[in-house]
Each structure stands twice: as C-alpha cells, then as structure tokens.
Enzyme design. Structure first.
Site, PDB file in Angstrom:
ATOM      1  N   LYS A  26       0.829  -1.198   0.000  1.00  9.92           N
ATOM      2  CA  LYS A  26       0.000   0.000   0.000  1.00  9.92           C
ATOM      3  C   LYS A  26       0.869   1.256   0.000  1.00  9.92           C
ATOM      4  CE  LYS A  26      -3.711  -0.016   2.696  1.00  9.92           C
ATOM      5  NZ  LYS A  26      -5.053   0.212   2.153  1.00  9.92           N
ATOM      6  N   ARG A  96      -3.361   2.838   8.685  1.00 13.31           N
ATOM      7  CA  ARG A  96      -3.631   1.552   8.039  1.00 13.31           C
ATOM      8  C   ARG A  96      -2.374   0.715   7.969  1.00 13.31           C
ATOM      9  NH1 ARG A  96      -6.938   4.797   4.370  1.00 13.31           N
ATOM     10  NH2 ARG A  96      -9.016   3.890   4.226  1.00 13.31           N
ATOM     11  N   GLY A 105      -7.919  -7.760   4.377  1.00 12.43           N
ATOM     12  CA  GLY A 105      -8.747  -7.929   5.570  1.00 12.43           C
ATOM     13  C   GLY A 105      -8.014  -8.482   6.769  1.00 12.43           C
ATOM     14  N   MET A 107      -5.351  -7.174   8.401  1.00 10.25           N
ATOM     15  CA  MET A 107      -4.826  -6.212   9.351  1.00 10.25           C
ATOM     16  C   MET A 107      -5.883  -5.138   9.608  1.00 10.25           C
ATOM     17  SD  MET A 107      -1.843  -7.605   9.517  1.00 10.25           S
ATOM     18  CE  MET A 107      -0.730  -6.432  10.226  1.00 10.25           C
ATOM     19  N   ARG A 352      -3.484  -1.510  -6.353  1.00 10.44           N
ATOM     20  CA  ARG A 352      -2.641  -2.710  -6.268  1.00 10.44           C
ATOM     21  C   ARG A 352      -3.007  -3.598  -7.450  1.00 10.44           C
ATOM     22  NH1 ARG A 352      -5.645  -5.110  -0.929  1.00 10.44           N
ATOM     23  NH2 ARG A 352      -7.678  -5.303  -1.871  1.00 10.44           N
ATOM     24  N   HIS A 468     -15.685  -9.896   0.742  1.00  5.23           N
ATOM     25  CA  HIS A 468     -14.600 -10.762   1.202  1.00  5.23           C
ATOM     26  C   HIS A 468     -14.696 -12.140   0.568  1.00  5.23           C
ATOM     27  CE1 HIS A 468     -12.642 -13.534   4.077  1.00  5.23           C
ATOM     28  NE2 HIS A 468     -11.726 -12.580   4.095  1.00  5.23           N
ATOM     29  N   SER A 777      13.819 -42.372 -15.582  1.00  6.61           N
ATOM     30  CA  SER A 777      12.634 -41.585 -15.254  1.00  6.61           C
ATOM     31  C   SER A 777      12.510 -41.579 -13.743  1.00  6.61           C
ATOM     32  CB  SER A 777      11.392 -42.186 -15.902  1.00  6.61           C
ATOM     33  OG  SER A 777      10.263 -41.414 -15.543  1.00  6.61           O
ATOM     34  N   CYS A 844       8.300 -38.843 -13.621  1.00 10.95           N
ATOM     35  CA  CYS A 844       6.930 -39.301 -13.833  1.00 10.95           C
ATOM     36  C   CYS A 844       6.166 -39.473 -12.518  1.00 10.95           C
ATOM     37  CB  CYS A 844       6.889 -40.587 -14.645  1.00 10.95           C
ATOM     38  SG  CYS A 844       7.693 -41.976 -13.813  1.00 10.95           S
ATOM     39  N   TYR A 864      12.298 -33.937 -19.840  1.00 12.12           N
ATOM     40  CA  TYR A 864      10.832 -33.820 -19.860  1.00 12.12           C
ATOM     41  C   TYR A 864      10.248 -34.056 -18.476  1.00 12.12           C
ATOM     42  CZ  TYR A 864      10.564 -38.934 -19.684  1.00 12.12           C
ATOM     43  OH  TYR A 864      10.674 -40.232 -19.290  1.00 12.12           O
TER      44      TYR A 864
HETATM   45  C1  PEP Z   1       6.698 -43.251  -8.675  1.00 12.19           C
HETATM   46  O1  PEP Z   1       7.021 -44.032  -7.790  1.00 12.19           O
HETATM   47  O2  PEP Z   1       6.939 -42.041  -8.640  1.00 12.19           O
HETATM   48  C2  PEP Z   1       5.946 -43.734  -9.833  1.00 12.19           C
HETATM   49  C3  PEP Z   1       5.679 -42.917 -10.833  1.00 12.19           C
HETATM   50  O3  PEP Z   1       5.493 -45.010  -9.791  1.00 12.19           O
HETATM   51  P1  PEP Z   1       4.197 -45.444  -8.971  1.00 12.19           P
HETATM   52  O4  PEP Z   1       3.507 -44.213  -8.503  1.00 12.19           O
HETATM   53  O5  PEP Z   1       3.391 -46.239  -9.901  1.00 12.19           O
HETATM   54  O6  PEP Z   1       4.798 -46.244  -7.864  1.00 12.19           O
END
Ligand code: PEP
Ligand code: MG
Length: 897
Positions: A26, A96, A105, A107, A352, A468, A777, A844, A864
C-alpha cells in the site's frame, strides 16, 4: 541514521513502487501514485523495518522513530494548512497497515483519528455539518476501541441498534446530529466501563496507540493463519500508513468506492466497480447498503437498477476514467483501486495489482499483448500455472435436471457440490475426513479463511462481487456464489431457508460460480471447452519452454485427453493399471497365484493378446510420439483374491483346487508390500511375466508400423531397480524378445530400455546403472517414500502435524522436497550423464505436474516432465516459466530469431 519514515503526497514522494519490501504494497503504491501526479491525500509510511525492529527488541521502537514521524506529520500539517489536534480546524488521519504481500482484511484500520470532544466541534463548525462530525466521531470511537483497545465490537452495535429502535429508525442515515451525540456519549461510557479509564482524548496518544495496534496485529491469529496458507514469512513485517483523511460521507456530493480497471471475473476490458454516495470506506465492504455500479454498462448487468456514477457524478467519473487509464499504462497490469470523492473531488486511496480468476488472468495477459502493453514473455509469466486448474474445471451439464433454490452473484467460476456446513470449523473438520463440503455463510470474514480453503465451494447470502467471500474465493480458485439474498440462514438452527424449502446441515447442495445458481442435490458436470486465448497463451509458452511435457496415461481415454491438452508423448504407462479390467483380472490373478512357471505361462498366454491390443491403441493415439511403458509393478496385495467367491473363480479358471489356492494367497501375503515383492523384483523371480509384456509391446509396435506406416519407438521401462545387475538381467530378456519379434515379423524396431530411479541406492549408483539404461525416469513418489522412509499410503494422517510444527513446509508427496529428494535427483542426473552423456532424463512421479517441482526439474536439466492429463497445460506453462526464470528461454529465442 536509519530512515524509518517516508512521506508522500502533492505530486511527489520519498518512496516508489520499487520499494515494496520496505514500504509494504500500500505504501509503495501510494508513493508511486503521488509521483505520477494522481490525487493522493498526503501522508507518510512507517517502514516494515520498524515492524521487524519492534519484534526483535521486545516491542520497542527505534529511538529515532518518534522524531522522524513528528517531522513527517509537521510536513503534512504544512501541506494542508491544518494542525493535528487543532480545536477549530483539526487535521484528521487514517492509520492503516500495509504488508509486502497483500493480506486482504487481515490487518486493522483506524479512520478519523484525531477526533475528540473538542476537535469534533471544530469539524462540525468547519464542515457546517454537525451530523457528519458526530457520525465520524462515533465511527472513530467504535473502530479505535475495537482495534486498539480491544473492546468488543458487539457492545457498540447493541447501543446503535437500541438507539435506532427507540426512535423507530431503520437506517443509520436517519440518525440526527443530536442522536449521534447521544450515541457518542454512550460509546464513551461503555469504553470507560470496560477499561476502567476514559477514551483517550489526546491525538498523539491516539496516533501511537493505533500505530502500535497495527504492528501488534501482524502477530494476531488471523494474520498468522493467512501467512501460513500463503507462505508469507513472519519476518517480512508490515508497514504503517498514516494519511490525511478525506471524507466520502460529507454529503451527497461525496462518495466512496472500489473498482477494478478490468473485469476481474472475465478479464473483459471494461471498467468494473461499485460506489456508495455519502459513505465511508468500510461501508462498501461491509455490505450494509447496496452499492451502485460505476458504469452504465455495469448498471445493465445488475438487477437493482440503481443509477451509475457515470450518470450521477459525470465529472468525477471522467476523473476516475482518466486515473484508470494512467494506472494501466503505468503499471501495465489490471489494478484494484479504492477511492473517495469529497465534494466532487476525486482522491485515490489505494492501487494494487488486482486479483482475478484464471479466465480473467488469461484474457488480460493475451489482451495486453495485443494492446502492446506487455510482451509475450511477460504474458506467459503473468498467469499462475496452478490457477489454470480453474479453467479446466468441470461445469454443470446444461442438460442436467436442476432444482434452483436461489441465485446470487457469479463470484468465482466452477461448479461444486457437497454437504452443507455453516461454520468454517465444520468445513475444515469434515473436509479433513474426506467429505466434499459447501461452506454456507451470511458473509465471510478473515476468520473463515481456513474453512473456505477446506470447502469445495462457498455460498454467501450477503455481499457483492468485491465482498470478502468473492475476492478470497477467486484468489483460492474456489467456486463461489455470493449475495444470494433470497436465501435466509439461521445459524442457531443450522438451517437455510429458500422460500418454503429448508436446507439442513449435511444436505447436498450444488453451486455454480459461473452463473450464481444455487441448486438442491448433486448436479452432473461436463468437461470444459478451452478458449482461443488459452491456445494462444499455450502456444507462446511452448515457444519459451525447453523441457518436453508428457503424460501419465494408460487408458485410451486419458491418452486422448492428454493429447488434446498438448502432451508430447507418454512418460508413464503403468501396465498394472491395465490389469484391473473385469475381463482380465481373473487371468491376472491366475498368473500371480500360479505356483509353477507352466501355470504362469498358461495365464500369461491369455493376457498377451489383450496387452498387445492396449499398446496398439496407445501407439496409434500417440502417432509416433514417444511412449514409455513400464513393466509390471504391482503392489501384490492389490491383486490377491480376497473373498471365497473370487478364490473359487480363479481356481476354476486355473483348474486348481480352491483350498490350495487359499493357502497360496496366505503364502503370498506380505506384511510390507510397498517394500516387498514388487517392481523388477517380480521380473527377477518370474521372468516370463516381463517377457510376455515385452512381446506385447514389440508386437504392437510392429502392428502399428505395418498398419499406419507410423514409426513407433517404444521406451521400455523397468521399475524399482536398486542395482545394475537387476537391470542387466531384465534388459537381456527384453532384448532377446525384441530380437525374436524382429525376426518373426521381418520389421526393424527401434526401442530404448531404461529404468525408473525410485530408490536412493539407484540414485547413488546412477553412473553404473546408466551404463545399461538408455533413460532414467524419476519415480518421485517412491523416491520420496523411500528417502523419507515415509509411507505414501499412511502419511496423510500425521503429515499435518509436521506442517503445523514447521518441520515440513509442504506435503512432500505433492511438492518435491527439493532439499533432500531433490539432492538425490541431482546426484543421479549428474552421475547418469557422467557415464552416458546423452542419457534421456524425465520425471513421472506426481511432482511432474506441480509447478514448484517443475522449476526444480528445469534446474537439474531434465529433458521432460510427465503428469496426469489434466495437469498437462499446467506443466506446459510452468515449464515455460521455469525456462524463462532460468534464462534458458531467452537463449532459445535468440537462437530461433
Ligand atoms: C513413482 O514411484 O513415482 C511412480 C511414478 O510409480 P508409482 O507411482 O506407480 O509407484
Ligand atoms: Mg513407483
């Protein structure tokens, strides 16, 4: 000497927007607006460093503070030609809070400070309006007593209600000067009764009391909860803004209001806001009177038909439009502003960056690029990837039957169903048990934040689009219907009345935050359609990002959805999930339960054609994009037959005795299945399983290549590897199977064999493992589980204690523990590359769809991320932001250019 106090006003300022950390949001923006030449009442900001000093030094102020504040106040007096505490023409101020991150909200605020029994007369004489003067005085006593002196606010409400009842008034505006005088006397008597001392009359004492209260409120419970939810460190502190009062309640040429420079719900480039004639700031937010729209267009969208500012105060409206224009050009973002009109003159009290829905964030970002206000890169950085969830939210099926029992404002989009609860505590308690709840309140306040967070949706019966509930729900991405005025709530009875219908606690309700409808029961939903703006922004994101985004999918439906969301392949196909189908579970159980290789091969022969067909479909949907198929990783217990009926069915299919099978089930039962006979360990014991899967993969690849002429390059992934030896043994089986299929089909197949890194040992021995693995992975679900030694399935019940006690900031299964688990990933990536420089690296685990974790993946240089289909757009945007933050996107852009 340290500078603790910064002045602003009159076209200049000692601070600026860049000094946000020091002056709070502010204060920094008041300074900036002053420098821009916008009409800002003069004032000064006491810096956040004072707050830090205050808490570090036993609640003492720095020595120089008093002198610096006195000098700043003297400057104010000089600029305005008025004196603080002057009996005939008193300077009044507001006090303020203003933290670095906006804490709406949270303070406390004190207005009209400097009034006392003497100065109130001066104000009455000067304004010629004793009614106004005494109304201002009673507001001040009420606010100050509540915020600074901690006298219960309800006591004052009671006095006022009583005074109105006695005179037969309905509205506060009906009270006369004499009435207010009487109320003031009663207020003061109440304060004296409660505290045993009179209400402070000395303006200096009032001022320092209010300043102390603002610093004190930094550590109040609501502020602490809000900071915890929004990850704001307590060490940031708040600033205090002391500013000359301007009055929106001095008559019908006065007003107060709030506005967004664009529509915060849709993002449309339309001025959007509300104001109240003859009112003071808190009246708008309190929802006591119905505010009027600013624009004629806004009036057309409201049911009240109240005249717009554009019509009733055209000159002021023109000033406001000019300010809107200047602010947007200067800040290059949508602003949320507060203003007051005193005798037809506009004063700006705040600006803001405005909170907005995901849809609005998207539209505003894309529109501002078209308007040449921001660059494509800035647009990509402007949209919070997690907020995209809102756009991908289901909406109500328009064809579904619905019993609408009420209507309110479409305050925050998305549809939600759940059990009705009437308190934030109940919402939190029930959500903790896994219930979907709708929090139903007359209106919400900062005390309700934890319940709003826990609820699927929020319904209020009072308050507008800037209430709010509306503002907070939009920020949190919770669907919200606000101000559904026909509904009546009885908290004591835990009931809500809609005409003659009664909704009790626990009944199911559906709300549609996009239309404002409130419905009985659960209404079916449909998946969202994405706008052209979405595609445009995603297109820009794709140009900036350097990591690929794949999906975790095994069903054709998920794979198709993921492709639509822009997935660039499959990063994890969990084959065990393909084994649960009703038509194959018996054969799968038969295979698992078989006690001989012959028995297993017999069952596997039944599964092979089904598996092959699964892979054919996935390869076809992915049209040549990489597909990583993980060989079986079953937590064995999930597959064992349990009931007598299940045992009998499997026994019959396998041609074995049911009793023998029961014995085998007992034998196979593990006491710790997550660390048991799963992953590649199963392949080590029963190589024919992986052999069948490899065959299904390669035969499917050949089939698709022959049929569709598409190149298919399967990536075969071995789970839960701890040693290179395991991988070598299993890779030999995969290679042998590939060779056989190539010979049988006469088709060449390119494929990769890699492994998941899910165990600390694998991460540490990555250099060795990478000699055999063509890709890694990171299975961060198991890697988190095994690094912490913390069960994925059981930790939910006690992780909250860890978060509450500050041991963990977040659930490490949701957002990657970059310190610990992350270090193992970094080690594995580095060691993997040391022995195989071109090794492909991905993630993954669930973290592959979490923006903070994606940022980390960028830093360690993964190729990835892979996540569930609905998170693909989130990951695309997060990956782009990570690349921009890492300076890598800029590089790529220059290369392209
Ligand atoms: C993991 O362990 O991160 C994975 C992707 O395999 P799962 O969740 O199937 O054990
Ligand atoms: Mg795993």
């Amino acid at each position: 000497m340290t500078k603790w106090v910064y002045s602003f006003g009159d076209g200049k300022a000692e601070g600026s927007a860049a000094m946000r950390n020091l002056l709070g949001g502010k204060g920094a923006n008041l300074a900036e607006m002053s420098s821009l030449g916008l009409p800002v009442p003069p004032g000064f900001t006491i810096s956040t460093e004072v707050c830090t000093y205050f808490y570090d030094n036993g609640k003492q102020y720095p020595d120089e503070l008093k002198a610096q504040a006195d000098a700043a106040l003297a400057g104010l007096e000089k600029a305005l030609g008025m004196k603080f505490g002057d009996p005939s023409d008193p300077l009044l101020v507001s006090v303020r809070s203003g933290a670095r991150a906006s804490m709406p909200g949270m303070m406390d605020t004190v207005l009209n400070l400097g009034l006392n029994d003497v100065t109130v007369e001066g104000l009455a004489a000067k304004s010629g309006d004793p009614r106004f003067a005494y109304d201002s005085y009673r507001r001040f006593i009420q606010m100050y007593s509540n915020v600074v002196l901690e006298v219960d606010h309800g006591l004052f409400e009671e006095i006022l209600e009583h005074a109105k009842d006695e005179k037969g008034y309905r509205l506060d505006t009906e009270l006369t000067a004499e009435d207010w005088k009487a109320v003031v006397a009663q207020y003061k008597a109440t304060v004296e009764e409660e505290l045993g001392r009179p209400f402070p009359q000395d303006p200096q004492e009032q001022l320092w009391g209010a300043i102390g209260a603002v610093f004190g409120s930094w550590m109040n419970q609501r502020a602490i909860v809000y900071r915890r939810l929004h990850e704001i460190p307590a060490s940031w502190g708040t600033a205090v803004n002391v500013q000359a009062m301007v009055f929106g309640n001095m008559g019908n040429d006065c007003a107060t209001g709030v506005a967004f420079t664009r529509d915060p719900s849709t993002g449309a480039n339309l001025f959007y806001g509300e104001f109240l004639v003859n009112a003071q700031g808190e009246d708008v937010v309190a929802g006591i009177r119905t505010p009027q729209p600013l624009t004629v267009a806004g009036k057309a969208n409201s049911d009240d038909g109240l005249p717009a500012m554009e019509e009733v105060m055209p000159d002021v409206f023109a000033q406001l439009m000019d300010v809107r224009d200047k602010l947007e050009k200067h800040y290059r973002d949508m602003q949320d502003i507060e203003f007051t009109v005193q005798q037809n003159k506009l004063w700006m009290l705040q600006t803001r960056t405005g909170k907005r829905t995901a849809a609005a964030a998207l539209k505003i970002a894309v529109d501002m690029v078209r308007e040449d206000l921001i660059t494509e890169q800035e647009a990509v950085q402007r949209v919070d990837p997690s907020a995209l969830d809102q756009l991908l939210h289901p909406t109500l099926d328009p064809k579904a039957e619905r019993t609408v029992i009420g209507r309110g404002l479409p305050a925050s989009p998305g549809a939600a169903s759940g059990k009705v609860v009437f308190t934030a505590d109940a919402a939190e308690a029930q959500a903790g048990k896994g219930e979907a709840v709708i929090l139903v309140r007359i209106e919400t306040s900062p005390e309700d934040i934890h319940g709003m967070h826990a609820a699927r949706g929020i319904l209020t019966t009072r308050g507008g689009m800037t209430s709010h509930a509306a503002v907070v729900a939009r920020g949190m991405g919770r669907p919200c219907v606000s101000g559904a005025g026909e509904l009546r709530i009885d908290y004591a009875k835990k009931q809500m009345f809609a005409g003659d219908k009664v909704v009790k606690e626990g009944d199911i309700l559906t709300i549609d935050g996009g239309t404002g409808e409130v419905m009985l029961g659960e209404v079916p939903t449909i998946q969202p359609q994405l706008s052209g703006d979405f595609a445009e922004l995603m297109g820009w994101a794709d140009r900036f990002r350097t990591m690929k985004v794949r999906t975790n999918a095994e069903t054709p439906m998920d794979a198709r959805a993921a492709r639509k969301f822009g997935a660039e392949g499959i990063g994890l196909c969990r084959t065990e999930h393909m084994f649960f189908d009703a038509d194959r579970i018996v054969a799968v159980r038969e295979m698992i339960m078989a006690s001989t290789e012959k028995g297993r091969r017999q069952a596997l022969a039944k599964i092979l054609p089904m598996q092959r067909q699964d892979f054919v479909e996935l390869f076809q949907i992915m049209q040549g994009l990489p597909v990583t198929i993980r060989l079986l990783d079953p937590p064995l217990h999930e597959f064992l037959p349990h009931t007598d009926e299940e045992i009998a069915t499997v026994a019959k299919a396998a041609g074995v005795d049911a009793e023998a099978l029961r014995q085998r089930a007992v034998q196979l039962k593990e006491s710790n299945p997550m660390l048991g006979h799963r992953g590649c360990r199963l392949g080590i014991s029963y190589p024919e399983i992986y052999e069948m899967q490899a065959r299904a993969i390669f035969e499917a690849a050949v089939e698709v290549m022959k049929k569709d002429g598409e190149t298919v390059t399967p990536e075969v992934m071995v789970p839960l590897v701890a040693t290179r030896k395991e991988l070598d043994i299993l890779k030999a089986i995969i290679d042998r199977t590939a060779k056989a299929v190539i010979e049988e089909s006469g088709r060449k197949i390119d494929y990769l064999v890699g492994t998941m890194i899910e165990l600390p040992r694998a991460a540490l021995k990555a250099a060795e493992i990478a000699e055999s693995a063509e890709f890694f992975s990171f299975g961060t679900n198991d890697l988190t589980q095994t690094t912490f030694g913390l069960s994925r399935d059981d930790s939910g019940s006690f992780l909250k204690d860890y978060q509450d006690q500050g041991i963990l900031d977040q659930d490490p299964f949701q957002s990657l523990d970059t310190d610990g688990v992350g270090e193992l990933i970094a080690i594995a990536a580095e060691r993997g590359r040391s022995s195989r420089p071109d090794i492909k690296l991905g993630i993954c685990g669930e973290h592959g769809g979490d923006p903070a974790s994606i940022q980390f993946c960028q830093q360690v240089g993964l190729d990835y991320v892979s996540c569930s289909p609905f998170r693909v757009p989130i990951a695309r945007l997060a990956a782009a932001q990570a690349a921009i933050a890492g300076g890598e996107a800029a590089l790529r852009k220059t290369e392209n250019a």
